[in-house]
Design a protein around this motif. Structure first.
Motif, PDB file in Angstrom:
ATOM      1  N   ALA A   1       0.842  -1.190   0.000  1.00  0.00           N
ATOM      2  CA  ALA A   1       0.000   0.000   0.000  1.00  0.00           C
ATOM      3  C   ALA A   1       0.881   1.245   0.000  1.00  0.00           C
ATOM      4  O   ALA A   1       2.106   1.173   0.100  1.00  0.00           O
ATOM      5  CB  ALA A   1      -0.926  -0.017   1.217  1.00  0.00           C
ATOM      6  N   GLY A   2       0.230   2.398  -0.057  1.00  0.00           N
ATOM      7  CA  GLY A   2       0.977   3.649  -0.069  1.00  0.00           C
ATOM      8  C   GLY A   2       1.354   4.142   1.307  1.00  0.00           C
ATOM      9  O   GLY A   2       2.237   5.002   1.446  1.00  0.00           O
ATOM     10  N   ALA A   3       0.699   3.615   2.343  1.00  0.00           N
ATOM     11  CA  ALA A   3       0.936   4.056   3.718  1.00  0.00           C
ATOM     12  C   ALA A   3       0.253   3.057   4.645  1.00  0.00           C
ATOM     13  O   ALA A   3      -0.552   2.232   4.198  1.00  0.00           O
ATOM     14  CB  ALA A   3       0.375   5.467   3.937  1.00  0.00           C
ATOM     15  N   PRO A   4       0.522   3.146   5.955  1.00  0.00           N
ATOM     16  CA  PRO A   4      -0.123   2.225   6.879  1.00  0.00           C
ATOM     17  C   PRO A   4      -1.507   2.661   7.351  1.00  0.00           C
ATOM     18  O   PRO A   4      -2.092   2.004   8.216  1.00  0.00           O
ATOM     19  CB  PRO A   4       0.862   2.152   8.044  1.00  0.00           C
ATOM     20  CG  PRO A   4       1.553   3.461   8.033  1.00  0.00           C
ATOM     21  CD  PRO A   4       1.621   3.881   6.602  1.00  0.00           C
ATOM     22  N   VAL A   5      -2.051   3.780   6.822  1.00  0.00           N
ATOM     23  CA  VAL A   5      -3.435   4.182   7.102  1.00  0.00           C
ATOM     24  C   VAL A   5      -4.083   4.718   5.827  1.00  0.00           C
ATOM     25  O   VAL A   5      -3.420   4.966   4.819  1.00  0.00           O
ATOM     26  CB  VAL A   5      -3.541   5.244   8.226  1.00  0.00           C
ATOM     27  CG1 VAL A   5      -3.034   4.715   9.556  1.00  0.00           C
ATOM     28  CG2 VAL A   5      -2.832   6.528   7.845  1.00  0.00           C
TER      29      VAL A   5
ATOM     30  N   GLY B   1      -1.435 -12.374   7.785  1.00  0.00           N
ATOM     31  CA  GLY B   1      -0.726 -13.439   7.092  1.00  0.00           C
ATOM     32  C   GLY B   1       0.564 -13.864   7.749  1.00  0.00           C
ATOM     33  O   GLY B   1       1.486 -14.330   7.077  1.00  0.00           O
ATOM     34  N   GLY B   2       0.646 -13.708   9.062  1.00  0.00           N
ATOM     35  CA  GLY B   2       1.856 -14.094   9.774  1.00  0.00           C
ATOM     36  C   GLY B   2       2.941 -13.039   9.782  1.00  0.00           C
ATOM     37  O   GLY B   2       4.011 -13.248  10.354  1.00  0.00           O
ATOM     38  N   LEU B   3       2.683 -11.892   9.148  1.00  0.00           N
ATOM     39  CA  LEU B   3       3.669 -10.808   9.133  1.00  0.00           C
ATOM     40  C   LEU B   3       3.615 -10.038  10.447  1.00  0.00           C
ATOM     41  O   LEU B   3       2.650 -10.132  11.209  1.00  0.00           O
ATOM     42  CB  LEU B   3       3.383  -9.864   7.960  1.00  0.00           C
ATOM     43  CG  LEU B   3       3.441 -10.500   6.570  1.00  0.00           C
ATOM     44  CD1 LEU B   3       2.942  -9.522   5.512  1.00  0.00           C
ATOM     45  CD2 LEU B   3       4.852 -10.967   6.241  1.00  0.00           C
ATOM     46  N   THR B   4       4.634  -9.257  10.704  1.00  0.00           N
ATOM     47  CA  THR B   4       4.696  -8.457  11.923  1.00  0.00           C
ATOM     48  C   THR B   4       3.944  -7.146  11.730  1.00  0.00           C
ATOM     49  O   THR B   4       4.145  -6.453  10.732  1.00  0.00           O
ATOM     50  CB  THR B   4       6.153  -8.150  12.298  1.00  0.00           C
ATOM     51  OG1 THR B   4       6.822  -9.383  12.588  1.00  0.00           O
ATOM     52  CG2 THR B   4       6.236  -7.224  13.510  1.00  0.00           C
ATOM     53  N   GLY B   5       3.077  -6.810  12.697  1.00  0.00           N
ATOM     54  CA  GLY B   5       2.421  -5.520  12.681  1.00  0.00           C
ATOM     55  C   GLY B   5       1.022  -5.542  12.092  1.00  0.00           C
ATOM     56  O   GLY B   5       0.561  -6.526  11.503  1.00  0.00           O
ATOM     57  N   TYR B   6       0.351  -4.390  12.287  1.00  0.00           N
ATOM     58  CA  TYR B   6      -1.010  -4.181  11.822  1.00  0.00           C
ATOM     59  C   TYR B   6      -1.079  -2.793  11.178  1.00  0.00           C
ATOM     60  O   TYR B   6      -0.058  -2.119  11.033  1.00  0.00           O
ATOM     61  CB  TYR B   6      -2.001  -4.231  12.993  1.00  0.00           C
ATOM     62  CG  TYR B   6      -1.924  -5.465  13.865  1.00  0.00           C
ATOM     63  CD1 TYR B   6      -2.740  -6.567  13.616  1.00  0.00           C
ATOM     64  CD2 TYR B   6      -1.053  -5.509  14.960  1.00  0.00           C
ATOM     65  CE1 TYR B   6      -2.697  -7.691  14.429  1.00  0.00           C
ATOM     66  CE2 TYR B   6      -1.007  -6.628  15.776  1.00  0.00           C
ATOM     67  CZ  TYR B   6      -1.824  -7.722  15.515  1.00  0.00           C
ATOM     68  OH  TYR B   6      -1.761  -8.825  16.333  1.00  0.00           O
ATOM     69  N   LYS B   7      -2.277  -2.382  10.845  1.00  0.00           N
ATOM     70  CA  LYS B   7      -2.481  -1.004  10.395  1.00  0.00           C
ATOM     71  C   LYS B   7      -1.791  -0.043  11.362  1.00  0.00           C
ATOM     72  O   LYS B   7      -1.790  -0.256  12.563  1.00  0.00           O
ATOM     73  CB  LYS B   7      -3.988  -0.710  10.343  1.00  0.00           C
ATOM     74  CG  LYS B   7      -4.341   0.706   9.948  1.00  0.00           C
ATOM     75  CD  LYS B   7      -5.852   0.883   9.891  1.00  0.00           C
ATOM     76  CE  LYS B   7      -6.234   2.313   9.544  1.00  0.00           C
ATOM     77  NZ  LYS B   7      -7.691   2.488   9.436  1.00  0.00           N
ATOM     78  N   ARG B   8      -1.196   1.013  10.840  1.00  0.00           N
ATOM     79  CA  ARG B   8      -0.426   2.048  11.540  1.00  0.00           C
ATOM     80  C   ARG B   8       1.030   1.655  11.773  1.00  0.00           C
ATOM     81  O   ARG B   8       1.814   2.475  12.221  1.00  0.00           O
ATOM     82  CB  ARG B   8      -1.067   2.474  12.877  1.00  0.00           C
ATOM     83  CG  ARG B   8      -2.395   3.163  12.729  1.00  0.00           C
ATOM     84  CD  ARG B   8      -3.001   3.592  14.071  1.00  0.00           C
ATOM     85  NE  ARG B   8      -4.210   4.357  13.843  1.00  0.00           N
ATOM     86  CZ  ARG B   8      -5.409   3.820  13.605  1.00  0.00           C
ATOM     87  NH1 ARG B   8      -5.533   2.486  13.608  1.00  0.00           N
ATOM     88  NH2 ARG B   8      -6.465   4.570  13.387  1.00  0.00           N
ATOM     89  N   ASP B   9       1.386   0.420  11.483  1.00  0.00           N
ATOM     90  CA  ASP B   9       2.775  -0.016  11.667  1.00  0.00           C
ATOM     91  C   ASP B   9       3.540   0.062  10.358  1.00  0.00           C
ATOM     92  O   ASP B   9       3.001  -0.221   9.291  1.00  0.00           O
ATOM     93  CB  ASP B   9       2.819  -1.458  12.181  1.00  0.00           C
ATOM     94  CG  ASP B   9       2.341  -1.575  13.616  1.00  0.00           C
ATOM     95  OD1 ASP B   9       2.574  -0.646  14.404  1.00  0.00           O
ATOM     96  OD2 ASP B   9       1.714  -2.609  13.946  1.00  0.00           O
ATOM     97  N   MET B  10       4.824   0.396  10.445  1.00  0.00           N
ATOM     98  CA  MET B  10       5.682   0.426   9.265  1.00  0.00           C
ATOM     99  C   MET B  10       6.287  -0.942   8.953  1.00  0.00           C
ATOM    100  O   MET B  10       6.992  -1.091   7.951  1.00  0.00           O
ATOM    101  CB  MET B  10       6.806   1.458   9.454  1.00  0.00           C
ATOM    102  CG  MET B  10       6.298   2.885   9.581  1.00  0.00           C
ATOM    103  SD  MET B  10       5.410   3.409   8.097  1.00  0.00           S
ATOM    104  CE  MET B  10       6.516   4.654   7.474  1.00  0.00           C
ATOM    105  N   TYR B  11       6.019  -1.922   9.801  1.00  0.00           N
ATOM    106  CA  TYR B  11       6.450  -3.278   9.502  1.00  0.00           C
ATOM    107  C   TYR B  11       5.518  -3.876   8.441  1.00  0.00           C
ATOM    108  O   TYR B  11       4.485  -3.303   8.083  1.00  0.00           O
ATOM    109  CB  TYR B  11       6.477  -4.113  10.774  1.00  0.00           C
ATOM    110  CG  TYR B  11       7.483  -3.610  11.784  1.00  0.00           C
ATOM    111  CD1 TYR B  11       8.851  -3.732  11.545  1.00  0.00           C
ATOM    112  CD2 TYR B  11       7.070  -2.986  12.956  1.00  0.00           C
ATOM    113  CE1 TYR B  11       9.784  -3.261  12.461  1.00  0.00           C
ATOM    114  CE2 TYR B  11       7.998  -2.508  13.881  1.00  0.00           C
ATOM    115  CZ  TYR B  11       9.354  -2.641  13.626  1.00  0.00           C
ATOM    116  OH  TYR B  11      10.273  -2.152  14.522  1.00  0.00           O
ATOM    117  N   GLU B  12       5.898  -5.049   7.922  1.00  0.00           N
ATOM    118  CA  GLU B  12       5.203  -5.620   6.773  1.00  0.00           C
ATOM    119  C   GLU B  12       3.701  -5.790   6.988  1.00  0.00           C
ATOM    120  O   GLU B  12       2.908  -5.599   6.069  1.00  0.00           O
ATOM    121  CB  GLU B  12       5.828  -6.963   6.396  1.00  0.00           C
ATOM    122  CG  GLU B  12       7.264  -6.867   5.895  1.00  0.00           C
ATOM    123  CD  GLU B  12       7.355  -6.223   4.522  1.00  0.00           C
ATOM    124  OE1 GLU B  12       7.050  -6.893   3.518  1.00  0.00           O
ATOM    125  OE2 GLU B  12       7.746  -5.036   4.464  1.00  0.00           O
ATOM    126  N   GLY B  13       3.289  -6.143   8.192  1.00  0.00           N
ATOM    127  CA  GLY B  13       1.869  -6.332   8.452  1.00  0.00           C
ATOM    128  C   GLY B  13       1.041  -5.080   8.308  1.00  0.00           C
ATOM    129  O   GLY B  13      -0.179  -5.155   8.127  1.00  0.00           O
TER     130      GLY B  13
END
Length: 474
Positions: free
Chosen positions: A73-77, A314-326
């Protein structure tokens, strides 16, 4: 990490493909449809490994098109991600870099509250993909969520290239949500009597699908760009019913509702595919499908539990608002029958700024400015790969943060001027081992690229060692 059994194979690297020429005179230019889910995680579709929710129509797109295992995506939000999608600029250059602004923009309230929020908005000098395509002779329509208006009356979709708009705007409190009492058609408010006085008569995702189908029917003779931006499955959890998940033993009601929201989103996509087929436009239409950021709309106990129940990231680290893959890696699928090989899978990293140059390449036009690259060569020849490049993100909630991707390397910086974390995504897609101390040369290269790509703006000035802003709801 995408499940191993769903990866059909990595593609061999060869030299970058040459530029694609404009279509021959008289040739029909393809229709372009972008379907955007809202807060749907990387692991929420069965094509990406989801085991509990069926998504047959999203899976059909993947089966008949190209699935990107490393699409971003373009950003985490929501707001900045959609800005990157529409303008082709990453968040180091774009007008909107968070759901709220540090300066500029306009202040207002939301949801009938009294707290003032400073929201950024597009300005007249900004150019969107819709404006470019409109100038190139395309009919343009947006059905659903815009989120680039803030509280500015002159930042609506019709002012930025959309011939038709039916959906909701931030500036009108009666229009957001799944059961809105009003909707915006063009620049006018229209009552939805079925939802008056708090009634749940018309579900907003159904309206988006109906309006998109109507747009296709009326513009079937001319090339069109249709941006279909669903709310689903953004919070709050609500649906007409539990759908096929009503009898799932051991599931909480909010888990059944979340699954139903994705079910009805997927059904809407199926209706769009059926309409394109029945009108004979299937082979003349390029469909893009993606989500605007990672799952879990707000970091609440309930939403975290639901996201974890479905393994939405999908097993990735992080959620919305995080700069990690999740937080930023999302489902990314492109279907173009007869042009894009059915069942193709690619691990080429791509992100939202790439959509604008790709769409203009498909239309035989050229952008004035973009941070992306055209993916058309990759789409028509999955053996080709774009030249290696830096993908860049920045974000301001709760403070200035950056991320970058270069080849297999991912860098994350969580504070202004703070240390860089470095991850080898080829070996460590969960970003569990920080390799910065072992690879100072890579860290220096990434830091230089991130410094180059960040350009302060009127809305996001560089104030000093730390930057904070009010968290806006996406």
């Amino acid at each position: 990490m995408i499940r191993r059994e769903f990866i059909l194979g990595a593609l061999a690297a060869i030299a970058a493909a040459p530029a694609i020429a404009a279509p021959p005179a008289g040739a029909r230019r393809p229709n372009i449809v972008f379907i955007l889910a809202d807060d749907m995680g990387y692991g929420d579709a069965a094509a990406y490994g989801q085991r509990k929710i069926a998504t047959p129509n999203i899976d059909r797109l993947a089966r008949e098109g190209m699935l990107f295992t490393q699409g971003y995506a373009g950003a985490p939000v929501c707001g900045p991600s959609r800005c990157a999608l529409m303008t082709g600029l990453h968040t180091g250059h774009a007008r909107i870099r968070d759901n709220t602004a540090i300066a500029g923009g306009k202040t207002g309230t939301k949801g009938g509250g009294t707290q003032l929020w400073r929201r950024p908005n597009l300005l007249p000098e900004d150019r969107t993909v819709a404006q470019y395509l409109q100038a190139a002779g395309y009919r343009t329509g947006l059905m659903g969520k815009w989120h680039l208006d803030g509280f500015e009356a002159n930042a609506t979709p019709p002012k930025f290239g959309f011939d038709e708009f039916k959906g909701w705007l931030i500036q009108f409190d009666t229009t957001p949500g799944y059961w809105p009492a009003q909707r915006v058609h063009g620049d006018k408010l229209v009552d939805i009597p079925e939802n008056a006085n708090g009634r749940h008569g018309r579900y907003e995702p159904f309206m988006v699908t109906d309006d998109a189908i109507d747009f296709i029917e009326r513009h079937r003779e001319a090339p069109f760009f249709l941006y279909t931006a669903y709310n689903s499955p953004h919070s709050p959890f609500t649906a007409p019913d539990f759908g096929p998940y009503a009898d799932r033993a051991g599931w909480a009601d909010d888990e059944k509702t979340y699954a139903a929201m994705i079910h009805y989103l997927d059904q809407g996509i199926g209706r769009l595919l059926d309409k394109l087929a029945s009108t004979g436009l299937e082979r003349d239409t390029v469909i893009f499908f993606a989500s605007d950021n990672g799952p879990r709309s707000e970091p609440t106990v309930q939403q975290t539990r639901v996201a974890d129940f479905f393994d939405s990231n999908g097993g990735l680290t992080g959620y919305k608002r995080d700069m990690y893959e999740g937080g930023i890696r999302d489902p990314w699928i492109v279907r173009w029958p007869g042009k894009v090989a059915a069942g193709a899978v690619t691990d080429v990293p791509v992100y939202f700024p790439d959509f604008l140059p790709t769409a203009l390449d498909l239309a035989g036009a050229a952008p004035e400015r973009t941070d992306g690259v055209s993916l058309k060569p990759l789409l028509v020849d999955p053996g080709s790969r774009p030249a290696e490049r830096l993908l860049y993100w920045e974000f301001y909630d709760p403070e200035f943060r950056q991320a970058a991707r270069w080849g297999k390397w991912k860098a994350v910086r969580l504070t202004r001027g703070g240390p860089l974390e470095l991850y080898d995504l080829a070996r460590d897609p969960k970003e569990s081992t920080n390799l910065a101390a072992r690879h100072p040369d890579i860290v220096a290269r990434m830091a230089a690229g991130m410094a180059r790509e960040h350009v302060a703006s009127a809305e996001y000035p560089d104030p000093g060692p730390a930057t904070t802003t009010k968290p806006g709801k996406g």
